[in-house]
Design an enzyme around this catalytic site. Structure first.
Site, PDB file in Angstrom:
ATOM      1  N   ASP A  21      19.085  49.819  33.127  1.00 39.30           N
ATOM      2  CA  ASP A  21      19.780  51.008  32.874  1.00 39.30           C
ATOM      3  C   ASP A  21      18.856  52.348  33.468  1.00 39.30           C
ATOM      4  OD1 ASP A  21      21.521  49.643  31.404  1.00 39.30           O
ATOM      5  OD2 ASP A  21      20.895  50.107  29.448  1.00 39.30           O
ATOM      6  N   LYS A  78      29.548  52.405  32.377  1.00 45.14           N
ATOM      7  CA  LYS A  78      30.164  51.843  31.090  1.00 45.14           C
ATOM      8  C   LYS A  78      31.335  52.635  30.704  1.00 45.14           C
ATOM      9  CE  LYS A  78      25.789  50.096  29.163  1.00 45.14           C
ATOM     10  NZ  LYS A  78      26.167  48.708  28.759  1.00 45.14           N
ATOM     11  N   GLY A 150      19.285  48.207  22.683  1.00 43.50           N
ATOM     12  CA  GLY A 150      18.552  49.387  22.205  1.00 43.50           C
ATOM     13  C   GLY A 150      17.720  49.000  21.108  1.00 43.50           C
ATOM     14  N   GLY A 213      18.131  43.870  24.391  1.00 42.78           N
ATOM     15  CA  GLY A 213      16.777  43.223  23.478  1.00 42.78           C
ATOM     16  C   GLY A 213      15.922  42.714  24.643  1.00 42.78           C
ATOM     17  N   GLY A 234      17.935  47.191  29.417  1.00 41.20           N
ATOM     18  CA  GLY A 234      18.234  48.627  29.005  1.00 41.20           C
ATOM     19  C   GLY A 234      16.983  49.366  28.849  1.00 41.20           C
ATOM     20  N   SER A 235      16.791  49.521  27.238  1.00 42.30           N
ATOM     21  CA  SER A 235      16.032  50.444  26.748  1.00 42.30           C
ATOM     22  C   SER A 235      14.326  50.178  27.244  1.00 42.30           C
ATOM     23  CB  SER A 235      15.963  50.678  25.357  1.00 42.30           C
ATOM     24  OG  SER A 235      17.532  51.143  24.945  1.00 42.30           O
TER      25      SER A 235
END
EC number: 4.3.3.6
Length: 298
Positions: A21, A78, A150, A213, A234-235
């Site tokens: 991301d 997305k 997230g 995660g 992602g995060s």
């Protein structure tokens, strides 16, 4: 060759890779330099979406285009579940893949997008075999575990890939007759031929990535050892103190997932990692840590 075969072939090209991301062209360049096989262009990473409590929609096409112009690797973006017009816009923009994502606020609580209507390949999340096969039947060319985006807590992703594998094994052992297959296909709301193909191959008929995660190289290697064919991050990367070093480490761990000596080397001196939110602190109704995103979808 059918159009769906072409799309699944494009997704197969990402196998064994890491998709990251990114929210800026600069982050996309870091991801490409670290060895990412693709990037997911977003205005906000899932950890920030979770905190906001706001409606989360498709990102600004101008921002996505800037990221597309900054890197040579494929760019994903997305759309909201069921929002086929957002998908039409992204296809016109010529993104490489579209993720119909539970991380964004659903536009339709009854129907997912009919993905066979598009030339661009779609990625969709799933937490069990029924969800995965329904998305494939709609035209998804890639499946990813939903995990719990997230959070930095990998346990939901582990649960989802484990469940999909266990259900395939269970049905292979228990479904013996045509009526058994027909009853299970009806229960899962999928064509019986798709169910039979999946059980015959012992795996999903499209590439299956891990997501939700993943925050460390060990997380990535764990999911690869459990049978995932690549990893979305992602995060975790850009919430760490040294994003480029962590990004490189996760790419290496995804490649060398079955080599403990290499994983030991990769996992050392990575700086401060994403603090994260434990799954136990999140309830389905929401709260300060948001709601369970993995429960969105049907």
């Amino acid at each position: 060759m059918s159009e769906f075969k072409v799309k699944t072939g494009l997704a197969q090209m990402l196998k064994g890779g890491v998709i990251m991301d990114v929210v800026t062209p600069e982050q996309a360049i870091i991801a490409e330099r670290a060895g990412a096989c693709a990037v997911m262009a977003l205005e906000r990473i899932p950890a920030d979406m979770r905190k906001s409590g706001q409606v989360c929609r498709m990102s600004d096409p101008r921002m996505i285009k800037e990221i597309m112009e900054a890197v040579s690797i494929p760019v994903m973006a997305k759309v909201r579940i069921g929002h086929f017009v957002e998908a039409q816009i992204l296809e016109e923009l010529q993104v490489d893949y579209i993720d119909e994502s539970e991380v964004l606020t659903p536009a339709d609580w009854t129907h997912h997008i009919e993905k066979h209507n598009f030339k661009v390949p779609f990625v969709c999340g799933a937490k069990d075999l029924g969800e995965a096969l329904r998305r494939i039947n709609e035209g998804a060319a890639m499946i990813r575990t939903k995990g719990e985006a997230g959070t930095g807590d990998v346990s939901e992703a582990v649960k989802h890939i484990t469940k999909i594998k266990a259900e395939i094994q269970q049905y292979k052992e228990n479904l013996k007759t045509e009526s058994d297959f027909a009853a299970k296909a009806t229960e899962l709301r999928v064509p019986v031929d798709l169910l039979k193909t999946t059980l015959s191959e012992g795996k999903l008929p499209v590439v299956n990535f891990a997501a939700g995660g993943v925050a460390t190289p060990a997380d990535a290697a764990l999911l690869m050892q459990l049978g995932c064919e690549g990893v979305f991050v992602g995060s975790g990367i850009f919430k760490s103190s040294d994003p480029e070093k962590l990004a490189c480490a996760i790419v290496e761990a995804t490649t060398h997932y079955d080599n403990p000596a290499k994983l030991l080397q990769i996992s050392s001196d990575l700086g401060d990692l994403m603090g994260g939110i434990s799954i136990q602190s999140i309830n389905e109704a929401g709260g300060k840590n948001g709601a369970r995103l993995s429960e969105i979808g049907w």
